[in-house]
Design an enzyme around this catalytic site. Structure first.
Site, short mmCIF file in Angstrom:
data_model
loop_
_atom_site.label_atom_id
_atom_site.label_comp_id
_atom_site.label_asym_id
_atom_site.label_seq_id
_atom_site.Cartn_x
_atom_site.Cartn_y
_atom_site.Cartn_z
N ASP A 65 3.58 9.28 -9.84
CA ASP A 65 3.35 8.62 -8.45
C ASP A 65 3.94 9.08 -7.12
O ASP A 65 4.66 10.29 -7.26
CB ASP A 65 3.68 7.21 -8.58
CG ASP A 65 2.64 6.21 -7.88
OD1 ASP A 65 1.98 6.74 -6.97
OD2 ASP A 65 2.45 4.96 -8.58
N ASP A 78 -5.34 2.57 -4.63
CA ASP A 78 -5.49 1.88 -5.64
C ASP A 78 -6.96 0.96 -5.55
O ASP A 78 -7.42 0.51 -4.67
CB ASP A 78 -4.31 0.90 -5.67
CG ASP A 78 -3.19 1.36 -6.03
OD1 ASP A 78 -2.97 2.72 -6.02
OD2 ASP A 78 -2.19 0.82 -6.39
N TRP A 135 -2.56 9.72 -4.32
CA TRP A 135 -3.58 9.00 -3.47
C TRP A 135 -4.49 9.57 -2.42
O TRP A 135 -4.75 9.06 -1.52
CB TRP A 135 -2.98 7.53 -2.90
CG TRP A 135 -1.97 6.98 -3.49
CD1 TRP A 135 -1.69 6.50 -4.73
CD2 TRP A 135 -0.49 7.10 -3.13
NE1 TRP A 135 -0.55 6.09 -5.04
CE2 TRP A 135 0.28 6.52 -4.14
CE3 TRP A 135 0.20 7.19 -1.90
CZ2 TRP A 135 1.75 6.19 -3.76
CZ3 TRP A 135 1.49 7.07 -1.42
CH2 TRP A 135 2.26 6.54 -2.63
N GLY A 136 -4.66 11.07 -2.75
CA GLY A 136 -5.38 11.79 -1.64
C GLY A 136 -4.72 12.31 -0.58
O GLY A 136 -5.18 13.21 0.15
C1 GLA Z 1 0.83 2.72 -7.22
C2 GLA Z 1 -0.49 3.52 -7.98
C3 GLA Z 1 -0.88 2.71 -9.09
C4 GLA Z 1 0.28 2.06 -9.93
C5 GLA Z 1 1.33 1.82 -9.07
C6 GLA Z 1 2.70 1.32 -9.66
O1 GLA Z 1 0.27 2.00 -6.37
O2 GLA Z 1 -1.38 4.22 -7.17
O3 GLA Z 1 -1.71 3.32 -9.68
O4 GLA Z 1 0.86 3.06 -10.84
O5 GLA Z 1 1.89 2.35 -7.88
O6 GLA Z 1 3.76 0.82 -9.10
#
Ligand code: GLA
Length: 378
Positions: free
Chosen positions: A126, A183, A161-162
């Protein structure tokens, strides 16, 4: 080779968030086998965030929370492996994970060794709390190198996330998949927004590394961490069909121990999964956008190895049923050229027959018609 076709599995986050323990993971691994998911191709069982203690040990190693995982991660990995499945875990490139647990910034090689010693086959990585002074691309390269240095085959699932358009550089960094969006929530609006934002960004997806448009919500019906108002079965059909057509990783996010029969059948649909694992992994393209009349849906197409096409007619409008037109000329078959398409509905198996020039289908609200099309001489 890791990820010859887009990865498939299950991830704990969408439904369970921090509410995870070894019983859940064992039962999920059991369900993967007994309910047909493993045989359909789902392979990885992945524990997301919140598995660790809040502090590293005195020697700087990550420690699994003994209240949640009393037998430790190695024993759990062994159990998952004994079911013919692979085991995944989670860390983060920043100073803390998104839920505030210890993260791998500055500990990449040490943590990669820890994961390898647990028997991990998949690491989701992440991007929360990444320091402003840091270099994101370098951080992903570092963990990719650290995982390779362990000598264990570990799929590297990057999740930024891009940020910085990862479809341009994550393959070069060594990731096998990369999250390209924020998300997902279990709503029609959420997954439709994701589809729209990424439909043009699959051109770099190919064996070894894929655009990841987030875990599925199929079968959640609003329950669980990202539940919100939930989706109905037509919407889940659209979500799953589009993930398959796009060749996106299929990481289930529902509680697969108890999904509805409708959801289980959808997630294991052989026709859709064959499209998903098509070896040429060509990106989708959109058609129908040239029409002079107002177009209430989106029509995506993709060329399959062997010469067939797959076509998705997606009713994105809020009207109950709309006619969606698939103009064959835009697929490369001009009108009156002496060729047509032999159409089959992938989900129902219904053989529609040979059609020329265009096909017009009535598609109910938020549903998606998926056709497999074989070019034919008329
Ligand atoms: C981020 C990721 C999610 C998940 C959460 C966990 O938001 O994008 O997919 O892994 O963290 O805290």
């Amino acid at each position: 080779m890791i990820a010859q076709t887009p990865p498939m599995g299950w991830n704990s986050w969408n439904t369970f968030g921090s509410d995870i323990d070894e019983a859940l993971i064992r039962e999920t691994a059991d369900a993967m086998g007994s309910l047909g998911y493993r045989d359909a191709g789902y392979e990885y069982v992945v524990i997301d965030d919140c598995w660790a203690l809040r502090e590293r040990d005195k020697d700087g190693y990550l420690v699994a929370d003994p209240a949640k995982f009393p037998h430790g991660m190695k024993a759990l990995a062994d159990y998952v492996h004994s079911k013919g499945l692979k085991f995944g875990m989670y860390s983060c490139a920043g100073l803390m994970t998104c839920a505030g647990y210890p993260s791998s910034y500055g500990y990449e090689y040490r943590d990669a060794e820890t994961f390898a010693s647990f028997g991990v086959d998949y690491l989701k990585y992440d991007f929360c709390f990444f320091p402003e002074s840091g270099n994101g691309r370098q951080a992903y390269r570092t963990m990719a190198m650290a995982l390779r240095a362990t000598g264990r085959e570990i799929l590297f699932s990057a999740c930024n996330w891009g940020r910085e358009e990862p479809w341009r550089w994550m393959r070069s960094a060594g990731a096998h998949m990369y999250r390209s969006t924020g998300d997902i929530h279990d709503t029609y609006a959420s997954f439709t927004e994701i589809v729209k934002s990424q439909a043009d960004n699959f051109c770099m997806s190919a064996p070894g590394c894929y655009n990841d448009i987030d875990m599925l919500t199929v079968g959640m019906y609003g329950k669980g961490l990202v539940g919100r108002e939930g989706c109905n079965d037509a919407e889940y059909r659209s979500q799953f069909s589009l993930w398959c057509l796009f060749g996106a990783p299929l990481m289930m996010g529902g509680d697969i121990r108890s999904l509805s029969e409708e959801s289980r059948i959808l997630l294991q649909c052989p026709g859709l999964l064959a499209i998903h694992r098509d070896e040429e992994c060509r990106p989708p393209y959109q058609i129908g956008t040239n029409s002079s009349f107002w177009y209430p849906g989106a029509v995506y197409a993709k060329l399959l190895s062997g010469g067939d096409l797959v076509i998705a007619a997606y009713n994105q409008s809020d009207k109950d049923t709309v006619p969606l037109t698939i103009p064959f000329a835009e697929l490369g078959i001009p009108n009156n050229i002496g060729r047509g398409l032999d159409l089959t509905n992938v989900l129902t198996g219904e053989h529609i027959g040979v059609v020329r020039d265009y096909y017009r289908a009535n598609v109910q609200k938020h549903d998606c018609l998926i056709l497999r099309a074989t070019p034919t001489r008329l």
